[in-house]
Design a protein around this motif. Structure first.
Motif, PDB file in Angstrom:
ATOM      1  N   TRP A 127      54.913  17.117  34.845  1.00  0.00           N
ATOM      2  CA  TRP A 127      55.759  18.305  34.701  1.00  0.00           C
ATOM      3  C   TRP A 127      56.448  18.730  35.997  1.00  0.00           C
ATOM      4  O   TRP A 127      57.663  18.842  36.073  1.00  0.00           O
ATOM      5  CB  TRP A 127      54.958  19.464  34.096  1.00  0.00           C
ATOM      6  CG  TRP A 127      55.761  20.731  34.046  1.00  0.00           C
ATOM      7  CD1 TRP A 127      55.566  21.856  34.794  1.00  0.00           C
ATOM      8  CD2 TRP A 127      56.912  20.991  33.236  1.00  0.00           C
ATOM      9  NE1 TRP A 127      56.502  22.803  34.487  1.00  0.00           N
ATOM     10  CE2 TRP A 127      57.356  22.293  33.539  1.00  0.00           C
ATOM     11  CE3 TRP A 127      57.623  20.244  32.288  1.00  0.00           C
ATOM     12  CZ2 TRP A 127      58.463  22.862  32.928  1.00  0.00           C
ATOM     13  CZ3 TRP A 127      58.723  20.818  31.670  1.00  0.00           C
ATOM     14  CH2 TRP A 127      59.139  22.113  31.997  1.00  0.00           C
ATOM     15  N   ASP A 179      54.106  15.714  29.722  1.00  0.00           N
ATOM     16  CA  ASP A 179      54.214  17.157  29.481  1.00  0.00           C
ATOM     17  C   ASP A 179      55.406  17.456  28.579  1.00  0.00           C
ATOM     18  O   ASP A 179      55.906  16.579  27.850  1.00  0.00           O
ATOM     19  CB  ASP A 179      54.280  17.882  30.847  1.00  0.00           C
ATOM     20  CG  ASP A 179      53.692  19.281  30.808  1.00  0.00           C
ATOM     21  OD1 ASP A 179      54.388  20.197  30.351  1.00  0.00           O
ATOM     22  OD2 ASP A 179      52.531  19.460  31.240  1.00  0.00           O
ATOM     23  N   ASP A 180      55.889  18.650  28.640  1.00  0.00           N
ATOM     24  CA  ASP A 180      56.973  19.170  27.802  1.00  0.00           C
ATOM     25  C   ASP A 180      58.200  18.239  27.821  1.00  0.00           C
ATOM     26  O   ASP A 180      58.500  17.613  28.830  1.00  0.00           O
ATOM     27  CB  ASP A 180      57.355  20.552  28.395  1.00  0.00           C
ATOM     28  CG  ASP A 180      58.160  21.379  27.436  1.00  0.00           C
ATOM     29  OD1 ASP A 180      58.544  20.867  26.380  1.00  0.00           O
ATOM     30  OD2 ASP A 180      58.397  22.561  27.758  1.00  0.00           O
ATOM     31  N   TRP A 240      51.477  16.757  25.770  1.00  0.00           N
ATOM     32  CA  TRP A 240      51.645  18.212  25.738  1.00  0.00           C
ATOM     33  C   TRP A 240      52.145  18.658  24.365  1.00  0.00           C
ATOM     34  O   TRP A 240      53.039  18.042  23.787  1.00  0.00           O
ATOM     35  CB  TRP A 240      52.668  18.581  26.811  1.00  0.00           C
ATOM     36  CG  TRP A 240      53.005  20.033  26.998  1.00  0.00           C
ATOM     37  CD1 TRP A 240      52.455  20.885  27.909  1.00  0.00           C
ATOM     38  CD2 TRP A 240      54.019  20.795  26.313  1.00  0.00           C
ATOM     39  NE1 TRP A 240      53.045  22.125  27.831  1.00  0.00           N
ATOM     40  CE2 TRP A 240      54.003  22.099  26.867  1.00  0.00           C
ATOM     41  CE3 TRP A 240      54.929  20.513  25.295  1.00  0.00           C
ATOM     42  CZ2 TRP A 240      54.870  23.112  26.429  1.00  0.00           C
ATOM     43  CZ3 TRP A 240      55.783  21.523  24.857  1.00  0.00           C
ATOM     44  CH2 TRP A 240      55.746  22.812  25.424  1.00  0.00           C
ATOM     45  N   ARG A 294      61.554  33.108  27.199  1.00  0.00           N
ATOM     46  CA  ARG A 294      61.774  31.669  27.428  1.00  0.00           C
ATOM     47  C   ARG A 294      62.461  31.040  26.210  1.00  0.00           C
ATOM     48  O   ARG A 294      62.134  29.935  25.809  1.00  0.00           O
ATOM     49  CB  ARG A 294      60.445  30.962  27.698  1.00  0.00           C
ATOM     50  CG  ARG A 294      60.587  29.753  28.592  1.00  0.00           C
ATOM     51  CD  ARG A 294      59.347  28.865  28.570  1.00  0.00           C
ATOM     52  NE  ARG A 294      59.470  27.822  29.586  1.00  0.00           N
ATOM     53  CZ  ARG A 294      58.818  26.674  29.551  1.00  0.00           C
ATOM     54  NH1 ARG A 294      57.980  26.404  28.582  1.00  0.00           N
ATOM     55  NH2 ARG A 294      58.978  25.792  30.503  1.00  0.00           N
ATOM     56  N   LYS A 312      47.243  18.559  25.880  1.00  0.00           N
ATOM     57  CA  LYS A 312      47.389  19.811  26.636  1.00  0.00           C
ATOM     58  C   LYS A 312      48.059  20.797  25.683  1.00  0.00           C
ATOM     59  O   LYS A 312      49.224  20.629  25.325  1.00  0.00           O
ATOM     60  CB  LYS A 312      48.251  19.569  27.881  1.00  0.00           C
ATOM     61  CG  LYS A 312      48.554  20.840  28.665  1.00  0.00           C
ATOM     62  CD  LYS A 312      49.323  20.523  29.942  1.00  0.00           C
ATOM     63  CE  LYS A 312      49.810  21.771  30.656  1.00  0.00           C
ATOM     64  NZ  LYS A 312      50.661  21.456  31.814  1.00  0.00           N
ATOM     65  N   ASP A 336      49.567  24.163  25.063  1.00  0.00           N
ATOM     66  CA  ASP A 336      50.153  25.249  25.849  1.00  0.00           C
ATOM     67  C   ASP A 336      50.481  26.449  24.964  1.00  0.00           C
ATOM     68  O   ASP A 336      50.511  26.341  23.733  1.00  0.00           O
ATOM     69  CB  ASP A 336      51.436  24.717  26.520  1.00  0.00           C
ATOM     70  CG  ASP A 336      51.732  25.402  27.840  1.00  0.00           C
ATOM     71  OD1 ASP A 336      51.213  26.505  28.080  1.00  0.00           O
ATOM     72  OD2 ASP A 336      52.497  24.823  28.635  1.00  0.00           O
ATOM     73  N   ASN A 374      53.143  29.675  25.766  1.00  0.00           N
ATOM     74  CA  ASN A 374      53.907  30.256  26.863  1.00  0.00           C
ATOM     75  C   ASN A 374      54.512  31.630  26.615  1.00  0.00           C
ATOM     76  O   ASN A 374      55.370  32.059  27.386  1.00  0.00           O
ATOM     77  CB  ASN A 374      55.012  29.282  27.286  1.00  0.00           C
ATOM     78  CG  ASN A 374      54.445  28.162  28.130  1.00  0.00           C
ATOM     79  OD1 ASN A 374      53.666  28.406  29.042  1.00  0.00           O
ATOM     80  ND2 ASN A 374      54.808  26.931  27.819  1.00  0.00           N
ATOM     81  N   CYS A 409      46.091  25.863  27.888  1.00  0.00           N
ATOM     82  CA  CYS A 409      47.008  26.303  28.933  1.00  0.00           C
ATOM     83  C   CYS A 409      47.800  27.439  28.316  1.00  0.00           C
ATOM     84  O   CYS A 409      48.064  27.435  27.115  1.00  0.00           O
ATOM     85  CB  CYS A 409      47.924  25.126  29.288  1.00  0.00           C
ATOM     86  SG  CYS A 409      49.247  25.522  30.441  1.00  0.00           S
ATOM     87  N   SER A 453      50.976  29.284  30.019  1.00  0.00           N
ATOM     88  CA  SER A 453      51.731  29.509  31.265  1.00  0.00           C
ATOM     89  C   SER A 453      50.720  29.528  32.410  1.00  0.00           C
ATOM     90  O   SER A 453      50.584  30.514  33.125  1.00  0.00           O
ATOM     91  CB  SER A 453      52.496  30.822  31.238  1.00  0.00           C
ATOM     92  OG  SER A 453      53.455  30.803  30.221  1.00  0.00           O
ATOM     93  N   GLY A 454      49.992  28.460  32.550  1.00  0.00           N
ATOM     94  CA  GLY A 454      48.881  28.440  33.503  1.00  0.00           C
ATOM     95  C   GLY A 454      47.670  29.047  32.827  1.00  0.00           C
ATOM     96  O   GLY A 454      47.305  28.688  31.715  1.00  0.00           O
ATOM     97  N   TRP A 483      44.087  24.732  32.138  1.00  0.00           N
ATOM     98  CA  TRP A 483      44.947  24.697  33.321  1.00  0.00           C
ATOM     99  C   TRP A 483      44.823  26.073  33.976  1.00  0.00           C
ATOM    100  O   TRP A 483      45.180  27.089  33.396  1.00  0.00           O
ATOM    101  CB  TRP A 483      46.372  24.360  32.901  1.00  0.00           C
ATOM    102  CG  TRP A 483      47.369  24.225  34.016  1.00  0.00           C
ATOM    103  CD1 TRP A 483      48.642  24.722  34.001  1.00  0.00           C
ATOM    104  CD2 TRP A 483      47.213  23.529  35.260  1.00  0.00           C
ATOM    105  NE1 TRP A 483      49.281  24.379  35.168  1.00  0.00           N
ATOM    106  CE2 TRP A 483      48.419  23.648  35.966  1.00  0.00           C
ATOM    107  CE3 TRP A 483      46.167  22.829  35.857  1.00  0.00           C
ATOM    108  CZ2 TRP A 483      48.622  23.099  37.233  1.00  0.00           C
ATOM    109  CZ3 TRP A 483      46.356  22.279  37.118  1.00  0.00           C
ATOM    110  CH2 TRP A 483      47.575  22.417  37.792  1.00  0.00           C
ATOM    111  N   ASP A 523      49.669  28.031  36.942  1.00  0.00           N
ATOM    112  CA  ASP A 523      50.868  27.275  37.309  1.00  0.00           C
ATOM    113  C   ASP A 523      51.078  27.302  38.818  1.00  0.00           C
ATOM    114  O   ASP A 523      51.927  26.581  39.345  1.00  0.00           O
ATOM    115  CB  ASP A 523      52.110  27.876  36.632  1.00  0.00           C
ATOM    116  CG  ASP A 523      52.243  27.420  35.192  1.00  0.00           C
ATOM    117  OD1 ASP A 523      51.559  26.457  34.800  1.00  0.00           O
ATOM    118  OD2 ASP A 523      53.041  28.033  34.445  1.00  0.00           O
TER     119      ASP A 523
HETATM  120  C1  GLA Z   1      53.866  26.024  31.089  1.00  0.00           C
HETATM  121  C2  GLA Z   1      52.662  25.293  31.632  1.00  0.00           C
HETATM  122  C3  GLA Z   1      53.144  24.188  32.547  1.00  0.00           C
HETATM  123  C4  GLA Z   1      54.060  23.252  31.809  1.00  0.00           C
HETATM  124  C5  GLA Z   1      55.221  24.024  31.194  1.00  0.00           C
HETATM  125  C6  GLA Z   1      56.043  23.147  30.279  1.00  0.00           C
HETATM  126  O1  GLA Z   1      54.512  26.742  32.077  1.00  0.00           O
HETATM  127  O2  GLA Z   1      51.808  26.161  32.291  1.00  0.00           O
HETATM  128  O3  GLA Z   1      52.040  23.481  33.084  1.00  0.00           O
HETATM  129  O4  GLA Z   1      53.336  22.572  30.802  1.00  0.00           O
HETATM  130  O5  GLA Z   1      54.751  25.135  30.429  1.00  0.00           O
HETATM  131  O6  GLA Z   1      57.080  23.820  29.677  1.00  0.00           O
END
Ligand code: GLA
Length: 739
Positions: A338, A368-369, A413, A445, A478, A480, A482, A528, A530-531, A547, A550
């Motif tokens: 990422w 990841d994303d 992800w 977002r 993973k 997530d 967010n 996860c 956003s962290g 996670w 971030d």
């Molecule tokens: C969040 C996660 C990051 C990453 C992004 C992807 O911010 O915390 O580690 O995966 O999303 O969009």
């Protein structure tokens, strides 16, 4: 036997190795709290702990001047409306609007072991016969038919008690459950500090410590996630308690949604603790014969300081909460693309990541994303869990094969709970997006949240994720999340059920996790948000690691990991090395320091390893070798906080892990700002065997454990980092091995 019952006096004495928790049925038929703290002998008489005196100006239940005054009494699960004016543990409204409940003791049951909750909630368990016992006390309200089961599971070997409550409506009217907390603990005085873990995105779980004061102090969340802002974990410690000595209670909730931790100091300067689902934005319609099960709350006591409290809680989770398929499994060293690439990915790039990773000794590549739908930035495609064939023309299967061919694992992800308005899913199912009638969704977002309280949404996600995982032999997910929910509304729920939405949402998340874990028992999940925005025990039940943040700047990470360590073991914390200058704050920290911080957790990398010069690759190779050698220690060792990064007394902080046999310890000392010509520095080891002799960093001379702990180890001055040219942010590791 951990649960001792005095049948005559209806006293229940719950004992762990080092603690006692005593409750008893009171004259009014409800349950009173008698004592919780360091272990005391069993006795048939706890009168000394229950002495009462009449007080003026508060109601008496027995007669006008009687001393049975609820307001003065420590209780276990206080109801509302009979003269205890503190916050109650639960409250029920009858159809006629009455909100007074009177519970009466009906009986108890003691069972050996601890089974998982059946209500679709994550929970603790005792699969390995670790001597757990469970006490259930049954109470009923004759008028309404409400039956309340207070559950206490005692885990003697970790000094932990787990509480929850089940409500059953055995009456003929629908009852509205307005609050239903998981744990109440009434303490006899107010001489405590509250330690809680406050933060924001990129600044998670900073320790905040203050004496509690008269009135109510609350932390919590109304974000439908446990949140970056407050973690459900908190501590009440005596004012003089520090890392190594003193009394402390630790509380946590096995839940990921809206929560509350409330500490009320009343007019008699006693303290009431309440932990559970946040009653604001909550109400549950309890129809006749329906049940409501609260999440579980964990409480633990230590008389030996905060390190001990954290260690016993950490071991407890690893044994009795985390998915047993992974609880003791070494976690893979991973590279996540990422921070290096963001959305700019394709098969070629990822393959070259994997090849370089293999050279370094990294064990898993996490894509990841950006691998799905038409996702080239964050404006689209969440919900379209189909491989983007422009980026991966042969699908992900080909990439997966080449990664597996290298002998590495492949992680992927997902952000299952989300929907982009620019997505096929939204075009097909606009009704799945959470929004209140007549309102516009508030963006964050560019994405919105799916209504996870709907079975069809959970089913769609399960099918689409399962297909991807199966087709591409995914080893790790993973997961997530967010953004938080705004315009909360459940389109499938009736008007009087709308306050059930938050809890139903999180039950949907849990249901999806459970279905995926049942189908893919060998897939490791990492959560996860956003962290570290949903770093809680509810998540850890399904996803054994998270996670942490971030924010991967090493100096910031020391604080974040130090704060997190109060409530969670190292095995739960994802910790990666990222590039410098750091993407968030531009800071240049030495590669060695970034490693020395990230070792203490589930280690990995998060930077473009394909563009590094050979000297860096060589250093990383050494890091990976070093981590592999001490991996069990770094993930499952006993963690000690030594010098806090929150104390601004000096420019150093330090911590340490020690193995169970006290044969090996690794300590790290970090320097923030260098002060020229500074005083001597010593590192005071902890947790060593006083009588064993240790070699530190292969010194020629061995030192006794007692010397290293009591007199400390001399730390030589820091040199300039070769690459940054600075002495700031340097660090040193000390590996102590018994001879
Ligand atoms: C969040 C996660 C990051 C990453 C992004 C992807 O911010 O915390 O580690 O995966 O999303 O969009």
């Amino acid at each position: 036997m951990s649960i001792n019952v005095n049948e005559d006096k209806l006293l229940f004495h719950l004992q762990t190795k080092n603690t006692s928790y005593i409750v008893g049925v009171m004259e009014n038929g409800e349950v009173g709290q008698i004592y919780y703290g360091k272990k005391v002998h069993q006795s048939d008489n706890y009168d000394n702990l229950q002495t009462r005196e009449w007080r003026n100006c508060i109601p008496s239940l027995d007669n006008d001047h009687g001393d049975f005054q609820l307001e003065m009494l420590k209780q276990e699960y206080a109801s509302f409306g009979k003269g205890d004016f503190r916050k109650p543990a639960f409250q029920v409204t009858e159809e006629n609007g009455s909100r007074v409940t009177v519970l009466n003791y009906e009986g108890y049951q003691v069972t050996s072991g601890k089974s998982r909750l059946e209500a679709g909630l994550p929970s603790t368990f005792d699969d390995n016969d670790d001597d757990a016992e469970t006490l259930t006390i049954k109470l009923t309200d004759d008028l309404t038919g409400l039956t309340v089961f207070l559950n206490y599971s005692v885990f003697p070997n970790q000094d932990v008690i787990v509480r929850s409550t089940k409500f059953v409506n055995q009456g003929s009217e629908t009852l509205s459950l307005n609050r239903a907390l998981s744990l109440q603990l009434d303490l006899p005085d107010k001489e405590y500090d509250l330690l809680h873990f406050h933060g924001s995105w990129a600044r998670e779980r900073e320790l905040s410590r203050d004496a509690i004061h008269d009135g109510i102090q609350e932390i919590g969340s109304l974000r439908t996630a446990s949140s970056h802002q407050e973690n459900p974990f908190f501590i009440l410690a005596r004012h003089d308690t520090n890392e190594d000595q003193g009394n402390a209670f630790g509380f946590n909730l096995v839940y990921s949604g809206n929560f509350i931790d409330s500490v009320e100091v009343d007019q008699y300067r006693t303290t009431r603790v309440l932990v559970g689902i946040n009653p604001e934005e909550f109400e549950w319609q309890l129809a006749p014969n329906a049940e409501f099960q609260t999440p579980e709350a964990v409480v633990s006591f230590s008389d030996s300081g905060l390190n001990q409290l954290s260690q016993q809680l950490g071991k407890f989770y690893e044994k009795h909460l985390v998915n047993p398929n992974f609880a003791n499994e070494l976690r893979p060293i991973l590279i996540n693309n990422w921070e290096a690439t963001e959305f700019n990915i394709n098969e070629e790039k990822l393959t070259s990541f994997a090849k370089t990773a293999k050279k370094i000794g990294i064990e898993m590549l996490v894509l990841d994303d950006g691998w799905f739908g038409k996702r080239n930035d964050d404006t689209s495609s969440l919900g379209d869990w189909k491989v983007n064939l422009d980026k991966f023309p042969s699908g992900l299967g080909h990439l997966s094969e080449s990664i597996h061919g290298l002998g590495m694992k492949f992680g992927l992800w997902f952000e299952p709970e989300m929907i982009s308005q620019n997505s096929d899913l939204f075009r097909e199912h606009p009704e799945w997006l959470i929004v209140a009638p007549g309102r516009k969704p508030t963006p964050q977002r560019h994405q919105s949240v799916l209504d996870m309280s709907r079975d069809d949404v959970v089913e769609y996600l399960f099918e689409s994720m399962a297909k991807i995982i199966e087709d591409n032999q995914i080893d790790y997910v993973k997961w997530d999340m967010n953004r938080n929910i705004t315009e909360a509304f459940g389109a499938k729920l009736s008007a009087d059920q709308q306050l059930e939405f938050g809890h139903r949402y999180i039950l949907g998340v849990y249901a999806l996790y459970q279905k995926l874990i049942d189908k893919f028992p060998n897939v490791l999940f990492e959560s996860c948000a956003s962290g570290g925005g949903r770093f809680d025990l509810g998540m850890m039940y399904y996803a054994p690691q998270a996670w942490t943040s971030d924010d991967t700047d090493a100096m910031e990470r020391i604080k974040i990991q130090y704060g997190t360590s109060y409530g969670y073991p190292l095995s739960m914390m994802g910790a990666h090395i990222s590039a410098v200058p750091n993407g968030l704050n531009g800071r240049q920290t030495p590669l060695s320091t970034r490693a020395n911080v990230a070792y203490f957790g589930d280690f990995g990398y998060e930077l473009d390893i394909t563009s590094l010069d050979e000297s860096i690759i060589a250093e990383m190779k050494q890091q990976v070798e070093f981590y592999k050698e001490y991996r069990r220690l770094f993930q499952f060792g006993k963690f000690y906080r030594i010098e806090s990064p929150y104390d601004n007394r000096g420019s150093y902080s330090s911590w340490e892990v020690v193995d169970e046999n006290q044969d090996v310890a690794v300590a790290a000392l970090y320097q923030t700002m260098q002060r020229p010509n500074d005083s001597y520095v010593r590192l005071y080891f902890k947790g060593l065997d006083e009588d064993k002799q240790y070699l530190v960093n292969n010194d020629s001379h061995a030192y006794y454990g007692d010397e290293l702990m009591n007199a400390g180890y001399f730390v030589s001055h820091f040199n300039r980092d070769e690459r940054t040219g600075s002495v700031d942010f340097q660090s040193q590791l000390f590996v102590a091995k018994a001879k």
